[in-house]
Scaffold this motif. Structure first.
Motif, mmCIF file in Angstrom:
data_model
loop_
_atom_site.group_PDB
_atom_site.id
_atom_site.type_symbol
_atom_site.label_atom_id
_atom_site.label_comp_id
_atom_site.label_asym_id
_atom_site.label_seq_id
_atom_site.Cartn_x
_atom_site.Cartn_y
_atom_site.Cartn_z
ATOM 1 N N LEU A 25 -5.345 -4.004 -1.113
ATOM 2 C CA LEU A 25 -6.418 -4.743 -1.775
ATOM 3 C C LEU A 25 -7.598 -4.962 -0.838
ATOM 4 C CD1 LEU A 25 -4.348 -7.395 -3.773
ATOM 5 C CD2 LEU A 25 -5.722 -5.543 -4.747
ATOM 6 N N GLU A 26 -7.312 -5.238 0.423
ATOM 7 C CA GLU A 26 -8.399 -5.517 1.361
ATOM 8 C C GLU A 26 -9.168 -4.256 1.743
ATOM 9 O OE1 GLU A 26 -6.367 -7.619 4.455
ATOM 10 O OE2 GLU A 26 -6.841 -9.572 3.573
ATOM 11 N N GLU A 27 -8.643 -3.089 1.387
ATOM 12 C CA GLU A 27 -9.401 -1.858 1.557
ATOM 13 C C GLU A 27 -10.433 -1.679 0.446
ATOM 14 O OE1 GLU A 27 -6.679 1.351 3.908
ATOM 15 O OE2 GLU A 27 -6.157 1.015 1.808
ATOM 16 N N GLN A 28 -10.327 -2.465 -0.623
ATOM 17 C CA GLN A 28 -11.267 -2.372 -1.738
ATOM 18 C C GLN A 28 -12.520 -3.181 -1.417
ATOM 19 O OE1 GLN A 28 -10.234 -0.218 -4.062
ATOM 20 N NE2 GLN A 28 -8.361 -0.118 -2.824
ATOM 21 N N PRO A 29 -13.664 -2.789 -1.962
ATOM 22 C CA PRO A 29 -14.890 -3.549 -1.703
ATOM 23 C C PRO A 29 -14.796 -4.975 -2.267
ATOM 24 C CG PRO A 29 -15.378 -1.377 -2.627
ATOM 25 C CD PRO A 29 -13.908 -1.580 -2.770
ATOM 26 N N ASN A 30 -15.240 -5.923 -1.468
ATOM 27 C CA ASN A 30 -15.417 -7.312 -1.916
ATOM 28 C C ASN A 30 -14.124 -7.983 -2.351
ATOM 29 O OD1 ASN A 30 -18.302 -6.943 -1.640
ATOM 30 N ND2 ASN A 30 -18.204 -5.801 -3.569
ATOM 31 N N MET A 31 -13.007 -7.618 -1.754
ATOM 32 C CA MET A 31 -11.738 -8.277 -2.057
ATOM 33 C C MET A 31 -11.112 -8.813 -0.779
ATOM 34 S SD MET A 31 -9.697 -6.106 -4.971
ATOM 35 C CE MET A 31 -10.474 -5.616 -6.519
ATOM 36 N N ARG A 32 -10.581 -10.016 -0.875
ATOM 37 C CA ARG A 32 -9.815 -10.595 0.225
ATOM 38 C C ARG A 32 -8.568 -11.250 -0.352
ATOM 39 N NH1 ARG A 32 -14.573 -14.901 1.396
ATOM 40 N NH2 ARG A 32 -14.470 -15.990 -0.592
ATOM 41 N N VAL A 33 -7.567 -11.440 0.501
ATOM 42 C CA VAL A 33 -6.240 -11.835 0.017
ATOM 43 C C VAL A 33 -5.711 -13.000 0.842
ATOM 44 C CG1 VAL A 33 -3.848 -11.080 -0.258
ATOM 45 C CG2 VAL A 33 -5.726 -9.522 -0.813
ATOM 46 N N MET A 34 -5.091 -13.952 0.168
ATOM 47 C CA MET A 34 -4.367 -15.037 0.806
ATOM 48 C C MET A 34 -2.893 -14.941 0.398
ATOM 49 S SD MET A 34 -2.823 -18.257 0.306
ATOM 50 C CE MET A 34 -3.470 -18.852 -1.235
ATOM 51 N N LEU A 35 -1.990 -14.937 1.380
ATOM 52 C CA LEU A 35 -0.558 -14.952 1.107
ATOM 53 C C LEU A 35 -0.060 -16.396 1.107
ATOM 54 C CD1 LEU A 35 0.697 -12.048 3.410
ATOM 55 C CD2 LEU A 35 0.561 -12.011 0.926
ATOM 56 N N THR A 36 0.704 -16.768 0.095
ATOM 57 C CA THR A 36 1.251 -18.126 0.076
ATOM 58 C C THR A 36 2.304 -18.314 1.166
ATOM 59 O OG1 THR A 36 2.917 -17.496 -1.563
ATOM 60 C CG2 THR A 36 0.828 -18.401 -2.382
ATOM 61 N N ARG A 37 2.926 -17.240 1.596
ATOM 62 C CA ARG A 37 3.766 -17.264 2.804
ATOM 63 C C ARG A 37 3.680 -15.882 3.443
ATOM 64 N NH1 ARG A 37 9.037 -14.944 2.741
ATOM 65 N NH2 ARG A 37 9.671 -14.194 0.688
ATOM 66 N N ASP A 38 3.567 -15.875 4.769
ATOM 67 C CA ASP A 38 3.489 -14.609 5.489
ATOM 68 C C ASP A 38 4.686 -14.389 6.396
ATOM 69 O OD1 ASP A 38 3.003 -16.494 7.401
ATOM 70 O OD2 ASP A 38 1.005 -15.781 7.938
ATOM 71 N N GLY A 39 5.725 -15.193 6.207
ATOM 72 C CA GLY A 39 6.944 -15.075 7.001
ATOM 73 C C GLY A 39 8.126 -15.589 6.211
ATOM 74 N N ASP A 40 9.255 -15.683 6.885
ATOM 75 C CA ASP A 40 10.493 -16.098 6.230
ATOM 76 C C ASP A 40 10.647 -17.612 6.314
ATOM 77 O OD1 ASP A 40 12.927 -16.190 5.002
ATOM 78 O OD2 ASP A 40 14.065 -15.278 6.643
ATOM 79 N N TYR A 41 9.977 -18.317 5.428
ATOM 80 C CA TYR A 41 10.116 -19.772 5.339
ATOM 81 C C TYR A 41 9.899 -20.187 3.893
ATOM 82 C CZ TYR A 41 4.973 -19.608 5.676
ATOM 83 O OH TYR A 41 3.645 -19.332 5.477
ATOM 84 N N PHE A 42 10.390 -21.380 3.565
ATOM 85 C CA PHE A 42 10.364 -21.846 2.184
ATOM 86 C C PHE A 42 9.054 -22.552 1.869
ATOM 87 C CE2 PHE A 42 11.185 -25.433 -0.755
ATOM 88 C CZ PHE A 42 11.386 -24.697 -1.900
ATOM 89 N N VAL A 43 8.487 -22.237 0.706
ATOM 90 C CA VAL A 43 7.280 -22.891 0.203
ATOM 91 C C VAL A 43 7.585 -23.404 -1.200
ATOM 92 C CG1 VAL A 43 4.827 -22.654 -0.337
ATOM 93 C CG2 VAL A 43 5.824 -21.306 1.522
ATOM 94 N N PRO A 44 7.480 -24.715 -1.447
ATOM 95 C CA PRO A 44 7.749 -25.246 -2.790
ATOM 96 C C PRO A 44 6.812 -24.625 -3.833
ATOM 97 C CG PRO A 44 7.697 -27.022 -1.181
ATOM 98 C CD PRO A 44 7.218 -25.789 -0.472
ATOM 99 N N LEU A 45 7.276 -24.618 -5.065
ATOM 100 C CA LEU A 45 6.510 -24.003 -6.147
ATOM 101 C C LEU A 45 5.120 -24.621 -6.294
ATOM 102 C CD1 LEU A 45 9.351 -23.747 -8.826
ATOM 103 C CD2 LEU A 45 8.498 -21.928 -7.333
ATOM 104 N N GLY A 46 5.060 -25.942 -6.261
ATOM 105 C CA GLY A 46 3.770 -26.603 -6.412
ATOM 106 C C GLY A 46 2.824 -26.314 -5.265
ATOM 107 N N VAL A 47 3.354 -26.173 -4.045
ATOM 108 C CA VAL A 47 2.505 -25.873 -2.888
ATOM 109 C C VAL A 47 1.932 -24.468 -3.002
ATOM 110 C CG1 VAL A 47 2.486 -25.629 -0.382
ATOM 111 C CG2 VAL A 47 3.782 -27.480 -1.431
ATOM 112 N N ARG A 48 2.698 -23.542 -3.558
ATOM 113 C CA ARG A 48 2.188 -22.183 -3.763
ATOM 114 C C ARG A 48 0.955 -22.214 -4.669
ATOM 115 N NH1 ARG A 48 6.485 -18.228 -2.694
ATOM 116 N NH2 ARG A 48 8.329 -19.348 -2.012
ATOM 117 N N VAL A 49 1.053 -22.957 -5.759
ATOM 118 C CA VAL A 49 -0.074 -23.069 -6.677
ATOM 119 C C VAL A 49 -1.249 -23.786 -6.012
ATOM 120 C CG1 VAL A 49 -0.827 -23.997 -8.893
ATOM 121 C CG2 VAL A 49 1.463 -23.030 -8.661
#
Length: 506
Positions: A312-336
């Motif tokens: 996606l970041e190879e496409q023009p004008n697009m950037r990406v945020m990962l809700t987690r970038d490693g092996d750890y737990f993220v609650p559902l509400g925090v993801r949103v």
């Protein structure tokens, strides 16, 4: 001589004795012979550590509920935890070796028997933290769990993190967001900071003098509530020697046009950046579905999400945020909430789930439903995914009510309609490289899709419970194909539905 009638003699042979009397007498005899046995100490079954930039989690899994007290000590920063009803065992001692040198918050941990039936843990910290210590009742395959969550005093802001990585322009911070911190200065000033001295090229440089390595004294730490027994010996850390040679250059990757907040097309029209939140499901304590060969859903979907981010970041004008970038737990509400903080234009949750029957196969795309699931299977999958908070372990006593409120049915009809358009575009591209479980976008009450202002879809890339599809999910080529298909679907959606100007507030 006969006795007087008013005198009665006690019979020499006693009358019949009740069974209860005999049992009471026997019990009294046993108690007098055998002392009362103390209650068996709880047993630690497993210890796990999940370091991450968001927070570090330490989990002690045990066979019963534990009573625990904790306090922090400054100068240097420490977290002291006393666990009652526990005896030190090899499993608990193994916690010392599980602390990684790259952990953002923990330097080391010391474990000892503080007093009979009380074990003490001392976490030596790298910075001040806000600890959350709580217990979790048995759920799924887990027994009782004692959780230590170590949060930074200042929570990690997703936009600040993207700025630090060069994935966001400071000029493009959303309205109302806190001021972005300035880049941290280098710990050691570069040698070239002093005025350079011009010298002939033929003059060899003077040999560098290496200063002696002096280890700083290690203070003897005694927590105020008592000494820690049987502490592991920790060697004194060595002071790194400054090096004059330049570090190895970082690997160069294509620089996608995602730094500037706004750009102009050939006609001079302003084109704004599009932000996409990718959500790899599960993580940490929550492994997700597990295939017959032991493949864990949380590992597969993170690998696919990273491939998708790159494409996606190879496409023009697009950037990406990962809700987690490693092996750890993220609650559902925090993801949103993370997606809403960066004012994401799309939210894409990636999964590889299992079903009751190993014959279930095919890829699926889901959006939120206001009226119930479109199929029994969709309802079953949604209910299963919504258990992530219970399995991953959410501290409900301190769970942010504002974050929890995101999980309410606040989504509008417009949001669901936009999600359906995105889902159809992505499903159409996936159908070109994979078999579909169902030929249309399905709907169900997935909690992670309930952002009221972001078109959101959940993609089941394949069924990890199917042996053939499990093998495909492990294949790098298939992961790349799935990522490429999702990228094409997102491009199709934006081509037909150009994003409006940013007007939302965080």
């Amino acid at each position: 001589m006969p006795q007087p009638p008013h005198i009665r003699t006690k019979p020499l042979i006693p009358g019949p004795v009740s069974r209860r009397t005999i049992l009471k007498a026997g019990g009294t005899l046993l108690l007098s012979v055998f002392p009362v046995l103390p209650a068996a100490a709880a047993q630690i079954l497993a210890v796990r550590v999940w370091p991450a930039a968001d927070y570090t989690r330490v989990t002690l899994e045990n066979d019963s509920d534990l009573k625990v007290t904790h306090f922090t000590v400054p100068d240097p920063q420490r977290l002291v935890v006393d666990i009652e009803g526990l005896e030190l065992n090899p499993t608990l001692k193994s916690l010392v070796a599980k602390i990684q040198s790259g952990d953002p918050y923990i330097k080391q941990v010391r474990v000892g028997q503080n007093r009979p039936n009380v074990v003490r843990l001392v976490f030596d910290l790298k910075e001040e933290i806000k600890p959350q210590v709580f217990t979790l009742a048995p759920v799924g395959s887990y027994k009782h769990r004692l959780i230590f969550d170590l949060y930074p005093v200042r929570a990690v802001d997703p936009i600040a993190a993207m700025i630090e990585k060069g994935e966001w322009s400071r000029a493009d911070a959303p309205p109302g967001s806190p001021e972005m911190p300035a880049p941290a200065p280098a710990p050691n000033p570069p040698l070239a900071a002093t005025p350079p001295v011009t010298a002939p090229a033929t003059v060899p440089p003077a040999p560098a003098v290496t200063p002696p390595v002096v280890a700083p004294p290690v203070p003897h730490i005694v927590p105020p509530a008592g000494p820690v027994l049987a502490q592991p010996t920790v060697p004194a850390p060595a002071v790194p020697v400054p090096k004059t040679e330049l570090p190895d250059p970082a690997p160069v990757r294509p620089d996608p046009p995602r730094v500037a907040a706004q750009k102009h097309d050939k006609g001079g029209k302003v084109v704004r950046m599009m932000t996409i939140a990718l959500d790899p499901g599960h993580g940490g304590e929550d492994p997700g579905a597990i295939g017959a060969s032991g493949t864990r859903e949380k590992d597969i979907v993170l690998a696919i999400a990273k491939r998708l981010k790159f494409k996606l970041e190879e496409q023009p004008n697009m950037r990406v945020m990962l809700t987690r970038d490693g092996d750890y737990f993220v609650p559902l509400g925090v993801r949103v909430e993370k997606a809403r903080k960066v004012q994401a234009d799309l939210f894409v949750s990636i999964h590889a789930d299992a079903f009751l029957l190993p014959t279930a196969r095919g890829s699926s795309v889901f959006v939120l439903s206001e009226k119930g699931a479109t199929s029994t299977a969709a309802r079953w999958l949604a209910n299963k995914e919504n258990l992530a908070d219970a399995i991953g372990g959410v501290n409900m006593q301190s769970h942010d009510k504002q974050i929890a409120s995101v999980l309410l049915d606040l989504s509008t009809t417009a949001q669901i309609n936009d999600s359906m358009k995105l889902g159809k575009a992505v499903l159409g591209e996936i159908s070109g490289i994979a078999r579909l479980h169902k030929g249309s976008v399905e709907q169900a009450g997935f909690a992670v899709l309930k952002a009221p202002d972001i078109p959101s879809i959940l993609i089941e890339t394949a069924f990890i419970s199917n042996p053939e599809e499990e093998a495909k999910l492990r294949d790098n080529g298939y992961q790349d194909q799935i990522a490429a298909a999702i990228t094409k679907g997102i491009k199709r959606y934006f081509a037909a539905n150009p994003p409006l100007a940013k007007g939302r507030q965080t």
